[in-house]
Scaffold this motif. Structure first.
Motif, PDB file in Angstrom:
ATOM      1  N   GLU A 114       7.945  -0.756  -4.917  1.00 31.74           N
ATOM      2  CA  GLU A 114       8.863  -1.671  -4.230  1.00 31.74           C
ATOM      3  C   GLU A 114       8.494  -3.125  -4.521  1.00 31.74           C
ATOM      4  O   GLU A 114       9.379  -3.986  -4.660  1.00 31.74           O
ATOM      5  CB  GLU A 114       8.824  -1.417  -2.730  1.00 31.74           C
ATOM      6  CG  GLU A 114       9.383  -0.077  -2.287  1.00 31.74           C
ATOM      7  CD  GLU A 114       9.281   0.100  -0.786  1.00 31.74           C
ATOM      8  OE1 GLU A 114      10.313  -0.002  -0.090  1.00 31.74           O
ATOM      9  OE2 GLU A 114       8.153   0.345  -0.309  1.00 31.74           O
ATOM     10  N   ALA A 152       5.486  -0.116  -0.784  1.00 31.05           N
ATOM     11  CA  ALA A 152       4.827   0.617  -1.850  1.00 31.05           C
ATOM     12  C   ALA A 152       4.766  -0.249  -3.110  1.00 31.05           C
ATOM     13  O   ALA A 152       5.543  -1.197  -3.269  1.00 31.05           O
ATOM     14  CB  ALA A 152       5.572   1.919  -2.134  1.00 31.05           C
ATOM     15  N   GLU A 153       3.827   0.070  -3.999  1.00 27.94           N
ATOM     16  CA  GLU A 153       3.648  -0.735  -5.207  1.00 27.94           C
ATOM     17  C   GLU A 153       4.940  -0.835  -6.022  1.00 27.94           C
ATOM     18  O   GLU A 153       5.284  -1.903  -6.540  1.00 27.94           O
ATOM     19  CB  GLU A 153       2.531  -0.137  -6.073  1.00 27.94           C
ATOM     20  CG  GLU A 153       1.150  -0.188  -5.440  1.00 27.94           C
ATOM     21  CD  GLU A 153       0.482  -1.549  -5.608  1.00 27.94           C
ATOM     22  OE1 GLU A 153       1.171  -2.517  -5.979  1.00 27.94           O
ATOM     23  OE2 GLU A 153      -0.730  -1.633  -5.372  1.00 27.94           O
ATOM     24  N   SER A 186      -3.149  -5.457  -4.335  1.00 21.68           N
ATOM     25  CA  SER A 186      -2.009  -4.832  -4.998  1.00 21.68           C
ATOM     26  C   SER A 186      -2.165  -4.885  -6.516  1.00 21.68           C
ATOM     27  O   SER A 186      -2.326  -5.964  -7.105  1.00 21.68           O
ATOM     28  CB  SER A 186      -0.721  -5.554  -4.596  1.00 21.68           C
ATOM     29  OG  SER A 186       0.348  -5.184  -5.445  1.00 21.68           O
ATOM     30  N   SER A 212      -0.364   4.877   4.914  1.00 20.51           N
ATOM     31  CA  SER A 212       0.497   4.884   6.104  1.00 20.51           C
ATOM     32  C   SER A 212      -0.141   4.188   7.283  1.00 20.51           C
ATOM     33  O   SER A 212       0.252   4.411   8.416  1.00 20.51           O
ATOM     34  CB  SER A 212       0.807   6.343   6.491  1.00 20.51           C
ATOM     35  OG  SER A 212      -0.391   7.059   6.741  1.00 20.51           O
ATOM     36  N   SER A 246       0.847  -1.192   0.000  1.00 24.44           N
ATOM     37  CA  SER A 246       0.000   0.000   0.000  1.00 24.44           C
ATOM     38  C   SER A 246       0.880   1.238   0.000  1.00 24.44           C
ATOM     39  O   SER A 246       1.947   1.256   0.610  1.00 24.44           O
ATOM     40  CB  SER A 246      -0.901   0.015   1.230  1.00 24.44           C
ATOM     41  OG  SER A 246      -1.552   1.245   1.379  1.00 24.44           O
ATOM     42  N   ASN A 247       0.407   2.284  -0.654  1.00 30.79           N
ATOM     43  CA  ASN A 247       1.104   3.559  -0.587  1.00 30.79           C
ATOM     44  C   ASN A 247       0.606   4.415   0.572  1.00 30.79           C
ATOM     45  O   ASN A 247       1.011   5.555   0.729  1.00 30.79           O
ATOM     46  CB  ASN A 247       0.922   4.328  -1.909  1.00 30.79           C
ATOM     47  CG  ASN A 247       1.703   3.671  -3.042  1.00 30.79           C
ATOM     48  OD1 ASN A 247       2.826   3.237  -2.854  1.00 30.79           O
ATOM     49  ND2 ASN A 247       1.088   3.578  -4.206  1.00 30.79           N
TER      50      ASN A 247
END
Length: 567
Positions: free
Chosen positions: A183, A180-181, A228, A173, A170-171
């Protein structure tokens, strides 16, 4: 082709007992591999016992005390000296409780690691990842004999490649551990190059489901798609053999295809410890999934998970033993009333018949109705849901209205026609089944929103929640009181596999993203619930103490029991 690779897969084992996990593994052992899909990994290596208080540098701390940041180093040093381990470091940058700091110190010996213990039942041990709820230090639990951290170390077993993706993808918090996508894209490429495995012989173990497979819907903070996109795109491009995931608890125990790839979500329920999900997956020419059924445990009136755990600690395995032991009844807070209800339940089971506790005072003429709504969530969709489909019957016919669109004119017409049908039966009481007057409250919410002038008309209609009325005076020889359970016991045969939650989920998807509704199946399920309710009322009330005429309601029994086409 040789025999299939046998995999035991479970995930999100947050409140289920570790002993239960072992029993499920033993029930199919030996397997080739045990896979854990993340979250609460720290549970598998329990921390040392926490004292009631701990005094360090003239300060006294309690287990739930938050340690100020400027005092953490002193507490960590004291704990390391007490445990005989190297000082640990907290990477969270926030205050922790004494209990959380104790959790950083774990007995590294294999005897204290449940995953190492589980590994003895698998030829190739345990493969695991950490989830999004936890601490980076939890990875240490996966660095034990017989256990592999699959995110850090992808591997090949019997010509099958395994790679892992930890945390939440997820981007946002909101996750203690997340990627993050972008990554994830890099991690997937790096892992695949390291494995040098063909995609058709690849298994991805990911805490987060891929997007686009209906296994990625979260409702904890309102209706959300948590899957995702990067993982979805990778799967559609390379079509791996299998994807194992968790994270979305309400979708646990389900599987779906994404392209030609089978995706399996084994997240266990995070509110009821009895709802444990685990699967035996056999990877041959194509993967097959068998969901394992946990042993039922001790169930009965007023016996929930906490009381069941207390009874287990006393070695109680039969309900009759509760009646014989006053100390046990005191421990589970069983009053005279609860004890009498338990005694009656045991009798009902022995005779496989309902037992009435008192004479029910119920109306003589009933109209049966059932509504379908969304999931009544807040979040991005805002407005709580009211009925979009209603079915009602007087015992000879079913009338049904359905307006999925939130269109004022059509919704208002639906409610007015429903009320007109009810008022065409002036001597009848409107009857539902929920135990909480759910249908009544939802119809009221819908009329309030779309046609508020009709509220006095609705409020004047006599109503009955039959479940609430019967539970006060009736004991059945079955554990649950859901309409499907009771109706099935009474002899009703459902043709739909849907339940209220699944219907609500379909409707939330329709509202959120325009997903097509399986309308015919939902309409059939709605009608079947009305017919089931009518059958339950007839079969139970005809044997109640104050009913002497089995034809009391004058209903058509053939109509109740035969299968009908969609109305």
């Amino acid at each position: 082709m040789g025999k299939p690779l046998r995999i035991f897969f479970f995930s999100d084992w947050r409140i289920q007992s570790l002993e239960l996990a072992e029993k499920l593994i033993q029930s199919i052992a030996p397997v080739d591999i045990i896979v854990y899909g993340g979250d609460d990994v720290a549970r598998f290596a329990p921390p040392p016992e926490i004292p009631a208080t701990m005094t360090i540098a003239d300060r006294t701390y309690f287990p739930e005390s938050f340690i100020p940041l400027d005092e953490m180093s002193d507490v960590l040093l004291a704990l390391s000296e007490q445990m005989g381990q190297e000082p640990k470091a907290s990477c969270t940058g926030r205050e922790l409780t004494l209990r959380q700091m104790f959790a950083l110190y774990r007995d590294p010996s294999p005897a204290n690691n449940w995953l190492t213990k589980f590994a003895q039942y698998a030829h190739y041990g345990v493969l695991g990842i950490i989830g999004n709820d936890g601490d980076p230090a939890d990875r240490a639990v996966l660095h034990a004999p017989g256990v592999r951290d699959l995110h850090a170390k992808p591997t090949i077993i019997e010509n099958v490649g395994f790679l892992g993706i930890e945390g939440a993808i997820s981007n946002g918090s909101r996750n203690a551990i997340g990627l993050a996508e972008e990554e994830v894209r890099e991690h997937l490429w790096t892992s695949l190059r390291h494995l040098e495995a063909s995609p058709e012989r690849l298994i991805i173990v990911t805490h987060t489901p891929p997007a686009g497979c209906r296994l990625d819907i979260g409702i904890r903070f309102g209706f959300e798609y948590l899957g995702s996109e990067a993982l979805k795109n990778f799967i559609l491009e390379y079509q791996p053999a299998l994807v194992l995931c968790g994270h979305c608890h309400n979708r646990g125990g389900k599987s779906a295809l994404l392209g030609s790839t089978l995706v399996v979500n084994a997240a266990s329920d995070n509110t009821n410890p009895r709802h444990a999900r685990a699967a035996l997956i056999e990877l041959g020419e194509s993967p097959t999934v068998t969901w394992l059924t946990p042993p039922p445990g001790l169930t009965g009136p007023d016996i929930g998970p906490k009381r069941a755990a207390t009874l287990a600690s006393y070695g109680i395995t039969q309900l009759e033993e509760i009646l014989e032991n006053s100390a046990v009844r005191t421990a589970i807070q069983f009053s005279t009333v609860r004890t009498a209800r338990l005694r009656t339940y045991i009798r009902a089971q022995a005779e496989n018949t309902p037992v009435w506790l008192e004479r029910p005072e119920l109306p003589k003429q009933l109209l049966f109705y059932d509504v379908e709504t969304g999931l009544n969530l807040g979040g991005v969709l805002g407005q709580p849901q009211e009925p979009w489909i209603i079915a009602v019957s007087d015992g000879t016919e079913v009338k049904q209205w359905a307006v999925p669109e939130e269109d004022r004119k059509r919704r208002r017409t639906m409610y007015r026609e429903f009320l007109a049908y009810v008022h065409a039966h002036p001597k009848y009481t409107l009857c539902s089944w929920s135990g909480s007057s759910f249908d009544e409250r939802m119809v009221e919410a819908g009329i309030s929103r779309w046609d508020s002038k009709r509220l006095p008309v609705w409020n004047a209609v006599p109503k009955l929640d039959l479940l609430r009325a019967l539970k006060r005076c009736l004991v059945l020889p079955i554990a649950g009181w859901s309409l499907k359970e009771v109706a099935t016991w009474c002899g009703f045969a459902y043709t739909s596999d849907l339940d209220g939650f699944e219907v609500g989920l379909h409707y939330e998807e329709y509202r959120a993203s325009g997903e097509p509704l399986p309308f015919e199946e939902i309409a059939r399920y709605n009608v079947e619930d009305v017919r089931a309710l009518a059958l339950v009322a007839e079969r139970l009330l005809q044997i109640s103490p104050n009913v002497t005429n089995s034809k009391r309601f004058g209903w058509n029994w053939n109509w109740l029991t035969k299968t009908k086409k969609k109305q």
